[in-house]
Structure formats: C-alpha cells, structure tokens
Design an enzyme around this catalytic site. Sequence first.
Site, mmCIF file in Angstrom:
data_model
loop_
_atom_site.group_PDB
_atom_site.id
_atom_site.type_symbol
_atom_site.label_atom_id
_atom_site.label_comp_id
_atom_site.label_asym_id
_atom_site.label_seq_id
_atom_site.Cartn_x
_atom_site.Cartn_y
_atom_site.Cartn_z
ATOM 1 C CB VAL A 11 9.005 0.960 6.710
ATOM 2 C CG1 VAL A 11 8.340 1.720 5.888
ATOM 3 C CG2 VAL A 11 10.512 0.804 6.292
ATOM 4 C CD GLU A 154 16.566 -3.411 8.934
ATOM 5 O OE1 GLU A 154 17.314 -3.979 9.723
ATOM 6 O OE2 GLU A 154 15.212 -3.666 7.983
ATOM 7 C CG LEU A 252 33.431 3.560 -0.891
ATOM 8 C CD1 LEU A 252 34.682 4.922 -1.434
ATOM 9 C CD2 LEU A 252 33.277 2.647 -2.506
ATOM 10 C CB CYS A 262 16.717 -3.026 1.420
ATOM 11 S SG CYS A 262 15.455 -2.755 2.355
HETATM 12 P P1 NAD Z 1 8.608 -6.096 8.190
HETATM 13 O O1 NAD Z 1 8.559 -7.265 7.217
HETATM 14 O O2 NAD Z 1 9.012 -5.686 9.210
HETATM 15 O O3 NAD Z 1 6.807 -6.052 8.086
HETATM 16 C C1 NAD Z 1 5.877 -5.221 7.506
HETATM 17 C C2 NAD Z 1 4.480 -5.729 8.305
HETATM 18 O O4 NAD Z 1 3.373 -5.994 7.565
HETATM 19 C C3 NAD Z 1 4.037 -6.970 9.011
HETATM 20 O O5 NAD Z 1 4.371 -7.082 10.879
HETATM 21 C C4 NAD Z 1 3.281 -7.535 8.362
HETATM 22 O O6 NAD Z 1 2.218 -8.794 9.607
HETATM 23 C C5 NAD Z 1 2.225 -6.862 7.595
HETATM 24 N N1 NAD Z 1 1.451 -6.937 7.572
HETATM 25 C C6 NAD Z 1 1.872 -7.668 6.345
HETATM 26 N N2 NAD Z 1 0.457 -7.440 5.441
HETATM 27 C C7 NAD Z 1 -1.239 -6.820 6.151
HETATM 28 C C8 NAD Z 1 -2.010 -6.172 6.379
HETATM 29 N N3 NAD Z 1 -2.477 -6.821 4.670
HETATM 30 N N4 NAD Z 1 -2.600 -5.716 6.974
HETATM 31 C C9 NAD Z 1 -2.277 -5.201 8.053
HETATM 32 N N5 NAD Z 1 -0.488 -5.027 8.140
HETATM 33 C C10 NAD Z 1 -0.077 -6.261 7.185
HETATM 34 O O7 NAD Z 1 8.717 -4.899 6.853
HETATM 35 P P2 NAD Z 1 9.477 -3.848 6.332
HETATM 36 O O8 NAD Z 1 11.392 -4.237 6.532
HETATM 37 O O9 NAD Z 1 9.719 -2.961 7.797
HETATM 38 O O10 NAD Z 1 9.888 -3.489 5.451
HETATM 39 C C11 NAD Z 1 8.189 -3.162 4.325
HETATM 40 C C12 NAD Z 1 8.390 -2.569 3.235
HETATM 41 O O11 NAD Z 1 9.010 -1.290 3.059
HETATM 42 C C13 NAD Z 1 9.470 -3.425 2.146
HETATM 43 O O12 NAD Z 1 8.747 -2.745 0.757
HETATM 44 C C14 NAD Z 1 10.842 -3.358 2.288
HETATM 45 O O13 NAD Z 1 11.862 -3.930 1.333
HETATM 46 C C15 NAD Z 1 10.593 -1.591 2.505
HETATM 47 N N6 NAD Z 1 11.609 -0.769 3.432
HETATM 48 C C16 NAD Z 1 12.752 -1.206 4.260
HETATM 49 C C17 NAD Z 1 13.105 -0.756 4.904
HETATM 50 C C18 NAD Z 1 13.905 -1.282 5.529
HETATM 51 O O14 NAD Z 1 15.426 -1.219 5.973
HETATM 52 N N7 NAD Z 1 13.728 -2.662 6.017
HETATM 53 C C19 NAD Z 1 13.995 0.321 4.643
HETATM 54 C C20 NAD Z 1 13.257 1.097 3.499
HETATM 55 C C21 NAD Z 1 12.517 0.491 3.254
#
Ligand code: NAD
Length: 444
Positions: A11, A154, A252, A262
Amino acid sequence: MRIAMIGTGYVGLVSGACFADFGHRVVCVDKDAAKIEGLKAGVMPIWEPGLEALVKSNAERGRLEFTTDLARGVADAEAVFIAVGTPARRGDGHADLTFVFDAVRELAKFIKPGTVVVTKSTVPVGTGDRIEEILREEGVEGVSVASNPEFLREGAAIADFKHPDRIVVGAEDGRAQEVLREIYRPLFLNRAPILITGRRTAELTKYAANAFLAVKISFINEIADLCEAVDADVQDVARGIGLDNRIGPKFLHAGPGYGGSCFPKDTLALLQTADAVGVAQRIVRTTVEVNDDRKQQMVERVAHALGGSVAGKRVGVLGLAFKPNTDDMREAPSIPLVNALVERGAEVCAFDPVARHQAEQVLPRIAFATDAYGAADGADVLVIVTEWDEFRALDLDRIAGLLRGKILVDLRNVYDPAEASQAGLLYYGIGRARSENHGAPAAA
Ligand code: NAD
C-alpha cells in the site's frame, strides 16, 4: 504537497508512487533497510504490474525518495501517511497495532504543528482517537489525525489508486479535510467521488467493505456446493444473479475460498470490534467459518478425483499466489491445500508465474516447475489453484499427453468442461452440473 509515507509495502509504495505521479513530493520511509536500498537502486520489493516504471520515472524526476530516516521524511511534510502492516494478532484475531503505534511514537519526535497524520493502514474503529492520545502523551500539539482507508487491490493496484470507485476521508477538522482534498485533487478532476465522514465512520467503512466482499465470496461458494448436489451450474447461477444491478457480477466466482493479506484478517478484526462492544455480527462470523472450512476441504476434492486418496500420487499445482498478478502468498488457499497434500503422502510439483520465491519460504516441501507443462509432466492430477491469465489458454491436448493420470481439478472454473473432456481429461470443476463435471466429494 509534501507527503511522508511511513511503511513502503504494497500500500505505501503504490500510494507513494501514485501521489508523486500526481505531482506531490513524496518521501517513502521504511524500517527495512534492504527494501529501501533496493528501491533506491530501482529494485521493487513486490511484484505489481506497472509499479517499477512508475517508481523509476517519479524517482528520476526527484518527486519520489526512499529513506530509512524518519526525521527526513516527516520534518517538512504537510501530511504524514501511516501505511504499516496491521496483521491479525496470533490467538485472538485482533488487529495488531504495534507497528502503527510505534510509528506514531517515532514520528512524534519530528512532526511540526499544522501537519496532518493520516492512517492509510486498515485500523479498527477508535485507532485515530488512540493516535491523538499518543501524540498528546508525546507532547505534540496542533497536529490533526485523519483516516483515509485504502481500497486498492493487489494486481491492479495502480489503476485502482488512480481511478478509485471512491475516496473515503474521515476527518474531524477543517485543516485535515483541506489537506486531504488538496492531495486527492487530481482525482476529483477525474470525478472520483470523495466521501468525507467522521473518523470512526471511515475506519469502520473499510472493514465493512472487506467483510461484505468476503460474504459475497462465501455465499457463492456455498451456492456452488448446492449446485453440485442438485445438478445445476454455478457459473450460470452467478451470471443469472450478477446481471441484477442490485447484486452485481463481481466477487461471485466460486473457488477455493478467499485468502490474501486483507479479507481473512479484516473479518477477524471486525468480529473483535463487535465482541468488544457486545454487538452480534452473525453473518461475518459464519462467513469466516465457511471460508476456513472451505480452504481445508480443497484437498478432499483432489483426493476424490484420484479415487479417494492422494498418498503416493504426484500432484501438479498451477498457481500459488492468493490471486493472479501478485506474488503475495499471505493466507493463500494454496497453502492449506499443498500442506494437506504433502501430509497425506502426495508429491507436489507447482508452478506460479511470479510467486515462486515467496512460496519457497512458506512451502518448503514441494518441487517447483518452470512452467505449467513442467508441473503437469508425469503428474497423476493437475490442479488449477490460482487463475493466472497464462493458465486460461493452455494447450489441453499437450497437458493430457504429459499427465500420467488424465485428471484436471479446476478450482477456479477456468476451463469449459466440454473442452477439457475433448482433450481426454477427466474434469472436476467447482459447482458445475453433473452432466459435464465429474463432481465433488460428498463432504465438500
Ligand atoms: P506490508 O507488510 O506489505 O508493508 C508494511 C511495511 O511497513 C513494511 O515494509 C514494514 O517494514 C514497514 N514498517 C513497519 N513498521 C514501520 C515503521 N515504524 N516505520 C517505517 N516502516 C515500517 O503491508 P501492506 O500489505 O502494504 O498493508 C499495509 C496496510 O494497508 C495494512 O493495514 C493493510 O491491511 C492495508 N491494506 C492493504 C491492502 C493490500 O492489498 N495489501 C489493501 C488495502 C489496505
């Protein structure tokens, strides 16, 4: 606008690159030094269509930077987005907010009055309130906290970010609304609707959206089971109901159950929120159970196709990522299926167009082929688990020639059963009419 993006995962990286592409100046911060070094050298940490080109072009224009130095990102930002992970806490399924709160404590040291802190991570209702408290505890004043949940998918993340169905902003004050409107202004010009709500409402909207989509998937999966029992075809049922505008055709598709980073965690977190306030959420609770059971049952379908047992059989698996166009293996339905196959004595050879590296970490006991035909070669059964486009037009005659047992288990209903039969394959789909399908085990 000057934007800091904390967390450069699926994200954060996509959002950061798209904001930069809108013309904002974005600093992406991550704790993972290897990830940041890679990004500086133009190496993407994830596989997402179009991302590399977008990142490189904006980095070259000087609008997109990568750093592990939070101070540098936050110091002159007008908005600081938090896009760190919020995984399910082991044991109870509550959203683990450790990364979010740690990030807030860290950014509190550098943030200036007037800045807006925005949660883009999916966070339970009330997290914005808690972030405000933490900022106060750290002596920060004059900073707004807003919620801007992300709805990108994604595999289609850039298109989703740039052409969203809607933008949801939960903001309690004028400053936060003004800054977020300015950041998203390029999208309003394209008429993307912006919904300004209270912060708690925005936080809940994200969970409600994911829970509803999960319900839709589990619903059609149960209808597929019914189709098998009564000799009806779920593809036609889905089309027949999906053409109704009130229902809509998306989500569906009957299959092996939903996975990914997620839906599984967000449905659990919604239930935790409901439990905490003593409100029943029976539909979502049942959806979670239906989906968990379904993922466990997929091995029975393979066993059934093989005459009852997978022991000593060679199983070719096509697709491991939780869905096409991503290398994300989090909660992928392939994991319980492959593990059960191996535990029951099958030998598994899998192929995924991009997820091999990620899959090797979670599925160490299987072999990998370099293409679909390699996975089929000498196998007793071929199982389609993820519907990558390249599996949609396989040369079925060639597949039949390579397979030892001429069996195709199509957990995504990619193939027309008649076409598979013509190629000499015994076809087992999901929720297909008996005349065309060799059926599912009674238990499934
Ligand atoms: P991810 O695990 O791919 O990325 C998270 C990143 O945050 C990692 O690179 C990690 O190293 C970094 N991080 C953690 N703590 C940190 C800090 N204190 N300082 C700096 N960097 C730090 O996660 P993601 O899939 O991108 O998801 C992130 C959020 O977005 C989640 O809450 C998820 O539910 C939400 N979300 C994800 C999607 C999806 O399709 N992946 C879609 C919508 C919402």
